[in-house]
Design a protein around this motif. Structure first.
Motif, short mmCIF file in Angstrom:
data_model
loop_
_atom_site.label_atom_id
_atom_site.label_comp_id
_atom_site.label_asym_id
_atom_site.label_seq_id
_atom_site.Cartn_x
_atom_site.Cartn_y
_atom_site.Cartn_z
N ASP A 1 79.82 17.05 2.61
CA ASP A 1 79.61 17.70 3.63
C ASP A 1 79.60 15.82 4.45
N PHE A 2 79.56 15.05 4.39
CA PHE A 2 79.24 13.96 5.23
C PHE A 2 80.71 12.82 5.39
N SER A 3 81.67 14.04 5.16
CA SER A 3 83.13 13.55 5.29
C SER A 3 83.03 12.42 6.56
N HIS A 4 82.36 13.24 7.25
CA HIS A 4 82.27 12.28 9.49
C HIS A 4 82.08 11.05 8.99
N ARG B 1 86.25 4.21 0.07
CA ARG B 1 86.76 5.49 0.63
C ARG B 1 85.12 5.62 1.22
N GLY B 2 84.92 5.08 1.66
CA GLY B 2 83.41 5.66 2.77
C GLY B 2 82.65 6.49 1.80
N ASP B 3 82.12 7.21 0.38
CA ASP B 3 81.48 7.99 0.70
C ASP B 3 80.37 7.09 -0.32
N ARG B 4 80.67 6.19 -0.40
CA ARG B 4 79.47 5.26 -1.90
C ARG B 4 78.77 3.98 -1.27
N ILE B 5 77.79 4.29 -1.12
CA ILE B 5 76.88 2.96 -0.50
C ILE B 5 75.74 2.48 -1.60
N LYS B 6 75.79 0.89 -1.77
CA LYS B 6 75.32 0.13 -1.69
C LYS B 6 73.88 -0.15 -1.47
N TYR C 1 70.92 -6.01 6.71
CA TYR C 1 72.47 -6.49 7.17
C TYR C 1 74.00 -5.88 6.52
N LEU C 2 73.92 -5.55 7.27
CA LEU C 2 75.65 -4.49 7.13
C LEU C 2 76.67 -5.47 7.02
N ALA C 3 76.65 -5.70 5.26
CA ALA C 3 77.68 -6.19 5.13
C ALA C 3 79.68 -4.95 5.50
N CYS C 4 80.35 -6.12 6.85
CA CYS C 4 81.96 -5.64 7.04
C CYS C 4 82.67 -5.46 6.18
N GLY C 5 83.16 -4.68 6.07
CA GLY C 5 84.48 -4.24 5.54
C GLY C 5 84.91 -3.45 3.87
N VAL C 6 84.97 -3.52 3.17
CA VAL C 6 84.96 -2.69 1.77
C VAL C 6 84.42 -3.50 0.81
N THR C 7 83.05 -3.11 0.03
CA THR C 7 82.53 -3.96 -1.70
C THR C 7 83.25 -3.15 -2.33
N ASP C 8 83.37 -3.81 -3.20
CA ASP C 8 83.96 -3.53 -4.81
C ASP C 8 82.55 -3.08 -5.39
N MET C 9 82.22 -2.00 -5.69
CA MET C 9 81.22 -0.69 -6.06
C MET C 9 81.00 -0.71 -7.50
N ARG C 10 81.55 -2.04 -7.96
CA ARG C 10 81.50 -1.74 -9.90
C ARG C 10 80.50 -3.07 -9.89
N LYS C 11 80.56 -3.86 -8.18
CA LYS C 11 79.10 -5.10 -8.68
C LYS C 11 78.36 -4.12 -8.56
N GLY C 12 77.27 -5.43 -9.57
CA GLY C 12 75.52 -5.14 -10.32
C GLY C 12 75.30 -5.70 -9.24
N ILE C 13 74.17 -6.14 -9.43
CA ILE C 13 72.95 -6.86 -8.86
C ILE C 13 73.35 -8.60 -8.40
N SER C 14 73.69 -8.57 -9.30
CA SER C 14 74.09 -10.32 -9.18
C SER C 14 75.27 -10.38 -8.62
N LEU D 1 68.11 -1.72 -6.27
CA LEU D 1 69.29 -1.10 -5.70
C LEU D 1 69.65 -0.10 -5.65
N TYR D 2 69.56 0.24 -4.67
CA TYR D 2 70.02 1.99 -4.35
C TYR D 2 71.62 2.25 -4.39
N TYR D 3 72.12 3.54 -4.98
CA TYR D 3 73.34 3.91 -4.94
C TYR D 3 73.58 5.02 -4.62
N LYS D 4 74.02 5.36 -3.42
CA LYS D 4 74.10 6.65 -3.49
C LYS D 4 75.79 6.95 -2.88
N VAL D 5 75.92 8.16 -3.46
CA VAL D 5 77.51 8.76 -3.27
C VAL D 5 76.92 9.81 -2.49
N LEU D 6 77.93 10.37 -1.20
CA LEU D 6 77.68 11.13 -0.45
C LEU D 6 78.28 12.32 -0.66
#
Length: 85
Positions: free
Chosen positions: A74-77, A50-55, A11-24, A66-71
């Motif tokens: 090189d992944f600016s596209h 900014r589109g460069d962070r995914i949880k 499931y992909l959450a549309c829009g922007v998510t506050d990346m300060r949120k944790g598991i809960s 919980l997996y956290y990735k900072v692009l």
């Protein structure tokens, strides 16, 4: 790279998510915004402003993962990519 098993719903959450949120907080978003049970074993993907962070949030049967990735730059596209459901 962590592979997703066969038959796992994503499931992909549309829009922007506050990346300060944790598991809960992310589990609450999965339940409230996506109307899905966060303990179902599905994979929930959330994108930062900014589109460069995914949880990624999933339940493995014993607890949440919980997996956290900072692009990298090189992944600016991918930053312009929008999820449409």
């Amino acid at each position: 790279m962590i592979g997703v098993g066969n038959g796992v719903r994503v499931y992909l959450a549309c829009g922007v998510t506050d990346m300060r949120k944790g598991i809960s907080g992310l589990a609450a978003l999965a339940q409230d915004r996506l109307r899905q049970d966060p303990t179902s074993g599905a994979l929930f993907a959330f994108r930062g402003r900014r589109g460069d962070r995914i949880k990624l949030l999933t339940w493995d049967g014993q607890g949440f993962c919980l997996y956290y990735k900072v692009l990298d730059a090189d992944f600016s596209h991918l930053r312009q990519f929008r999820f449409i459901l």
